[in-house]
Design a protein around this motif. Sequence first.
Motif, PDB file in Angstrom:
ATOM      1  N   SER A   1     -35.502 -26.815 -37.890  1.00  0.00           N
ATOM      2  CA  SER A   1     -36.086 -26.298 -39.126  1.00  0.00           C
ATOM      3  C   SER A   1     -37.013 -27.308 -39.796  1.00  0.00           C
ATOM      4  CB  SER A   1     -34.992 -25.858 -40.094  1.00  0.00           C
ATOM      5  OG  SER A   1     -34.173 -26.952 -40.426  1.00  0.00           O
ATOM      6  N   GLY A   2     -36.939 -28.565 -39.386  1.00  0.00           N
ATOM      7  CA  GLY A   2     -37.804 -29.585 -39.955  1.00  0.00           C
ATOM      8  C   GLY A   2     -39.192 -29.645 -39.340  1.00  0.00           C
TER       9      GLY A   2
ATOM     10  N   ARG B   1     -42.952 -28.786 -38.555  1.00  0.00           N
ATOM     11  CA  ARG B   1     -43.925 -28.320 -39.531  1.00  0.00           C
ATOM     12  C   ARG B   1     -44.608 -27.010 -39.143  1.00  0.00           C
ATOM     13  NH1 ARG B   1     -44.986 -32.042 -43.497  1.00  0.00           N
ATOM     14  NH2 ARG B   1     -44.148 -34.100 -43.057  1.00  0.00           N
TER      15      ARG B   1
END
Length: 65
Positions: A36-37, A39
Amino acid sequence: MDRWWNEVAAFIDTGHGNAKSEGINRVIKFVARAVSGFRNATDQRLRTRCVTTRRARGHLRTAQL
């Protein structure tokens, strides 16, 4: 049991279930939480695809490549 009888009968007739697809879906959801991190969505898709391929899951040995 009445609600699921068609699926049960299909498993009895064919001997196949949906365990493989359920397992892959579980891995995809797990990876989606882990990435989820990232970009952008392209990197997320690439990471998910890498994790769910047979080679990444250890089905092939290096000598067989």
